[in-house]
Design an enzyme around this catalytic site. Structure first.
Site, short mmCIF file in Angstrom:
data_model
loop_
_atom_site.label_atom_id
_atom_site.label_comp_id
_atom_site.label_asym_id
_atom_site.label_seq_id
_atom_site.Cartn_x
_atom_site.Cartn_y
_atom_site.Cartn_z
CG ASP A 13 -2.55 -2.58 -4.67
OD1 ASP A 13 -3.46 -1.75 -4.64
OD2 ASP A 13 -2.17 -3.14 -5.72
CE LYS A 16 0.33 4.09 -1.70
NZ LYS A 16 0.27 2.68 -2.15
CB ALA A 39 -5.14 5.94 -5.37
N GLY A 40 -6.64 3.42 -4.20
CA GLY A 40 -7.63 2.97 -3.24
C GLY A 40 -6.98 2.76 -1.90
CG HIS A 41 -4.92 5.20 0.12
ND1 HIS A 41 -4.25 6.38 0.33
CD2 HIS A 41 -4.20 4.54 -0.81
CE1 HIS A 41 -3.19 6.43 -0.46
NE2 HIS A 41 -3.15 5.33 -1.16
CB THR A 42 -8.68 -0.22 2.70
OG1 THR A 42 -9.13 -0.44 1.36
CG2 THR A 42 -9.69 -0.82 3.67
CD GLN A 222 -1.58 5.54 -8.35
OE1 GLN A 222 -1.02 6.62 -8.30
NE2 GLN A 222 -2.90 5.46 -8.32
CG ASP A 331 -1.58 -9.72 9.87
OD1 ASP A 331 -1.01 -8.70 9.44
OD2 ASP A 331 -2.75 -10.03 9.54
#
Length: 426
Positions: A13, A16, A39-42, A222, A331
């Site tokens: 998280d 990436k 996996a989760g890529h935003t 991951q 940020d």
């Protein structure tokens, strides 16, 4: 020859997807190497948000060839859903190829994943219950179904019927009904015609592009601390998200890898169970969670948040051979008057020289912090390192000093444009 491997340097998280998307604009090919739909890529691009679980983030660039490598376990309905979503938004997907050596996640893998996790009770791993672990078990047990099997339907059906008998016996131990193999066959009959055009012999494709001196980006899922060998075992994933997994999961030899960049949040998060020395269980932890929108792309679960843990980052530098760091979500810390960095662990009154393998020791480690002033100003519009407040630059310099690794990218927001390039990677 220019090859860059992107790995997560924490517990996943790390952002990436954003960094791969940013670098993909310069790449000729993007290769996903391991993991699955856990996996989760935003990716945020021009105000549009894309959430990808299996398809490489480079798919948003029409001229980039995208590969799902042999190290990935493929959930076909998830890929088809992602393809439909991308195509509905006008994204061309004809540049996607799936390795014929990649393993297929089957419906019984989902079922077994949930049952095995539930039976662990207070020793649960925190799996996403998407069948990833059971699919890798079948791979190692040499009985898994591969994408290549879909190219010969009779072979696929024969292997599936054989596997279904074994899984039926296993499911009976959990008091479950037998596998309805005929129903599964019909499900995959419907998938076959749609997915077969994407199946390819990918190692020769990748090596040809590498050997031609073109730019290839290897996309990991991951993070290092979730690696099956090097992570906080047993609270890990079932594959190798470290840089070595990029080679085995794509069919490219290690001598062809030139750069390895570790993605690191400006703080630390983790999902699921397991020790987390720098975790914040107070209002500051909740502030970071809400400000950073720290909820899983795949599961929606809230992430555990804490101060930046440099013991983790240094360990990632070691086992991945990191040549560069990318710091994301700087940020999120903009409004905090004071920041802490964990630079060591104290155990039984002594500082540990290295990140421990024993989780009982890790759980008892006391984080040793140093305190730095915050910058208390907005960094989201910064596009050059010189634009950052002095305190932010000092914070980044301290990360470089503690890790022994240069920072080449700094992200100051989720959008592609909110990225500072310090050193060129390609």
């Amino acid at each position: 020859m220019t090859t860059v491997v992107v790995v997560g340097a924490q517990w996943g998280d790390e952002g990436k997807g954003k960094i791969v998307d940013f670098l993909a604009s310069q790449a000729d090919m993007v290769v996903r190497c391991q993991g699955g739909s856990n996996a989760g890529h935003t990716v945020v691009q021009g105000g549009n948000t894309y959430k990808l679980h299996l398809i490489p983030s480079g798919i948003l660039y029409p001229g980039v060839c995208c590969i799902i490598g042999n190290g990935v376990v493929v959930d076909i309905p998830v890929i088809l859903e992602e393809l439909d979503g991308l195509q509905a938004r006008g994204i061309n997907t004809s540049n996607l190829y799936i390795s014929d050596r990649a393993q297929i996640i089957m419906p019984y893998h989902y079922l077994l994943d949930g049952l095995q996790e539930d039976i662990k009770a207070d020793r649960k791993i925190g799996t996403t219950k998407r069948g990833i672990g059971p699919a890798y078990v079948d791979k190692v047990a040499r009985c898994g179904l591969r994408m290549a099997d879909l190219l010969n339907w009779d072979t696929f059906v024969d292997k599936l019927r054989y596997n279904a008998k074994e899984k039926t016996h296993l499911l009976a131990c959990y008091g479950q009904e037998p596998v309805d193999v005929d129903a599964v066959i019909e499900i995959f009959r419907a998938y076959k015609d749609r997915i077969v055009p994407y199946i390819a012999d990918t190692p020769p494709m990748i090596n040809k592009v590498v050997d031609a001196g073109k730019k290839v980006l290897f996309e990991g899922a991951q993070g290092t601390l979730l690696d099956i060998d090097h992570g906080t075992y047993p609270f890990v994933t079932s594959s190798n998200p470290t840089s070595g997994g990029a080679c085995t999961g794509s069919g490219v030899g290690p001598t062809k890898i030139k750069r390895v960049i570790g993605i690191t949040k400006a703080y630390t998060t983790r999902v699921g169970e397991g020790p987390f020395p720098s975790e914040l269980l107070d209002e500051q932890g909740e502030y970071i969670r809400q400000k950073g929108f720290e909820f899983g792309t795949t599961t929606g679960r809230p992430r555990r948040c804490g101060w930046l843990d440099m013991m983790v980052v240094r360990y990632s530098v070691l086992v991945n051979g990191l040549t560069d760091l990318a710091i994301t979500k700087l940020d999120v810390l903009d409004s905090l008057p004071e920041l802490k960095i964990c630079h060591a662990y104290r155990y039984n009154g002594e500082e540990l020289p290295n990140f421990p393998a024993d989780l009982d020791i890790l759980a008892k480690c006391e984080p040793v912090y140093e305190t730095m002033p915050g910058w208390m100003s907005d960094t989201t519009a910064c596009r050059k390192i010189q634009d950052l407040p002095e305190a932010a630059r000092k914070y980044l310099a301290r990360i470089e000093e503690l890790s022994g690794t240069p920072i080449s990218i700094v992200a100051t927001g989720p959008d592609r444009e909110q990225t500072i390039t310090v050193n060129e990677l390609f």
